[in-house]
Design a protein around this motif. Structure first.
Motif, PDB file in Angstrom:
ATOM      1  N   ALA A  24     -24.087  17.787  23.322  1.00 45.28           N
ATOM      2  CA  ALA A  24     -23.046  16.810  22.992  1.00 45.28           C
ATOM      3  C   ALA A  24     -22.315  16.348  24.250  1.00 45.28           C
ATOM      4  O   ALA A  24     -21.998  15.159  24.406  1.00 45.28           O
ATOM      5  CB  ALA A  24     -22.055  17.416  21.993  1.00 45.28           C
ATOM      6  N   THR A  42     -30.996  10.659  17.507  1.00 45.76           N
ATOM      7  CA  THR A  42     -29.819  10.560  18.371  1.00 45.76           C
ATOM      8  C   THR A  42     -29.763   9.187  19.023  1.00 45.76           C
ATOM      9  O   THR A  42     -28.681   8.628  19.234  1.00 45.76           O
ATOM     10  CB  THR A  42     -29.855  11.648  19.461  1.00 45.76           C
ATOM     11  N   SER A  57     -20.327  11.003  16.410  1.00 44.82           N
ATOM     12  CA  SER A  57     -20.160  12.135  15.496  1.00 44.82           C
ATOM     13  C   SER A  57     -20.320  11.703  14.046  1.00 44.82           C
ATOM     14  O   SER A  57     -20.968  12.384  13.240  1.00 44.82           O
ATOM     15  CB  SER A  57     -18.784  12.787  15.705  1.00 44.82           C
ATOM     16  N   LEU A  90     -23.350  20.349  16.231  1.00 46.50           N
ATOM     17  CA  LEU A  90     -23.475  19.141  17.059  1.00 46.50           C
ATOM     18  C   LEU A  90     -22.446  18.099  16.629  1.00 46.50           C
ATOM     19  O   LEU A  90     -21.770  17.500  17.481  1.00 46.50           O
ATOM     20  CB  LEU A  90     -24.888  18.560  16.940  1.00 46.50           C
ATOM     21  N   LEU A  94     -19.416  16.800  19.042  1.00 48.70           N
ATOM     22  CA  LEU A  94     -19.309  15.363  19.327  1.00 48.70           C
ATOM     23  C   LEU A  94     -17.923  14.857  18.975  1.00 48.70           C
ATOM     24  O   LEU A  94     -17.298  14.117  19.752  1.00 48.70           O
ATOM     25  CB  LEU A  94     -20.376  14.585  18.548  1.00 48.70           C
TER      26      LEU A  94
END
Length: 289
Positions: A24, A42, A57, A90, A94
Motif C-alpha cells: 500500500a 490494482t 481504498s 490492504l 490504503l
C-alpha cells in the motif's frame, strides 16, 4: 495445543499484514503521485483514481468483495481465508495512508523529471510487499482470484490469465496517461517481479552437487572432513555399463563451490558432476527454523 496453533497462525497472518502495508505504501507513495501504472485489478483502482478521483481504498474494497465471494464459493479452503485477510489489511492500510497524506503527515515522492528513480523504488516496495504476502500463502485478491477461477474452471494457467489482464489494463491506461509513463511502469513491474522471486525463493542461495564416481565413498569422506558438510551416498546402476556405483548428493554454500569441485576432481578426474541452483536451504549448517 490451542496456544501453539494460534502462534503458528499468527506467524502466517502477521507477515501477510506487513506485506500489504508495504504494498500500500509503494502504491500511494511512488505509483500514484507520479502517474505510473500497476497491473491486475490494482491497476483498475489506479485508473479509477486517475479518471474519476476515486480513492484506491474504496475501489479496492468494492472490486474485491464480489471477487472474494465468488472465489470463496468456487475455490473454498484455507487459501480464501488468507486472501480475505490480505484484502482487508490492504484496504485498511490504503485508507490509513490516504488519511496521512491528506493531512500532510506523509509527503509522497513526486518528480517531474527522474521517473526512473520513482519506477525503481516503486518496483522494490511493491515487489517486497507482494513477495512477503505470497511467501506466507496470502494474496491481495483481484487478479489472483480471477486467475485461480479461470485455472480451475477453464484450464488456463494462472500466468496466462494474469498476463492477459495486465495487457488489457495497461492498454486502457493509454487513454489517461502518456505512453512514456507506461514504459516507466514496465520498469517498475520488472523490478517488482525480481524482488518477488527473491523473497519467495529465499535470500540464501546455495548449490547442490550430484556426483557419480567409482570412488564416491572416498570422495564423500574427504568432503565430510575437509568441508564439514553432510553427504548422502545413493546406490545407482549405470544403464550402459550395467555397473553398480554410488552417487553423491551434497549441498554447499556459494563460497564452497570451488573447493568441492577441486576435491571431486582430485579424487576422481573422470567423475561426472552436476551442479544445480538451490534457492532456499533449511537445516544444520544452513538456515535453522
Amino acid at each position: 495445543m490451542k496456544t501453539s496453533r494460534l502462534i503458528n497462525q499468527l506467524k502466517t497472518v502477521i507477515p501477510i499484514i506487513i506485506g500489504t502495508a508495504i504494498y500500500a505504501f509503494g502504491l500511494l507513495y511512488f505509483i500514484i503521485p507520479n502517474q505510473l501504472m500497476e497491473g491486475g485489478v490494482t491497476g483498475i483502482t489506479v485508473l479509477l483514481n486517475y479518471a474519476f478521483n476515486i480513492s484506491p481504498s474504496l475501489s479496492t474494497l468494492i472490486i474485491n468483495i464480489p471477487l472474494f465471494l465468488i472465489g470463496l464459493k468456487i475455490l473454498g479452503g484455507r487459501q480464501s481465508i488468507y486472501t480475505g485477510i490480505g484484502i482487508g489489511s490492504l484496504t485498511l492500510f490504503l485508507w490509513l495512508l490516504e488519511e496521512l497524506i491528506e493531512h500532510g503527515w506523509i509527503i509522497p515522492f513526486q518528480t517531474e523529471h527522474d521517473y526512473i528513480l520513482a519506477s525503481l523504488y516503486a518496483g522494490v516496495t511493491l515487489g517486497a510487499g507482494l513477495g512477503i504476502v505470497f511467501r506466507f500463502g496470502g494474496t491481495t485478491g483481484g487478479s489472483d482470484i480471477i486467475a485461480r477461477i479461470f485455472n480451475r474452471k477453464f484450464g488456463y494457467s494462472m500466468g496466462q490469465v494474469i498476463l492477459a489482464l495486465d495487457i488489457i489494463i495497461l492498454g486502457l491506461s493509454l487513454l489517461f496517461i502518456p505512453l512514456e509513463k507506461i514504459l516507466y511502469t514496465l520498469v517498475a513491474v520488472f523490478i517488482a517481479s525480481k524482488v518477488i522471486d527473491f523473497i519467495q525463493e529465499g535470500a540464501y542461495a546455495a548449490k547442490a552437487f550430484t556426483i557419480i564416481s567409482d570412488k564416491a565413498p572416498e570422495m564423500a569422506d574427504r568432503i565430510t572432513v575437509e568441508l564439514e558438510r553432510g553427504v548422502t551416498l545413493i546406490p545407482v546402476i549405470g544403464v550402459y555399463s550395467k555397473q553398480a556405483k554410488h552417487m553423491i548428493y551434497c549441498v554447499v554454500s556459494r563460497q564452497e563451490i570451488r573447493r568441492l569441485s577441486e576435491i571431486a576432481k582430485s579424487v576422481d578426474p573422470r567423475a561426472f558432476i552436476i551442479i544445480n541452483d538451490v534457492s532456499d536451504v533449511h537445516g544444520e549448517g544452513f538456515k535453522e527454523e
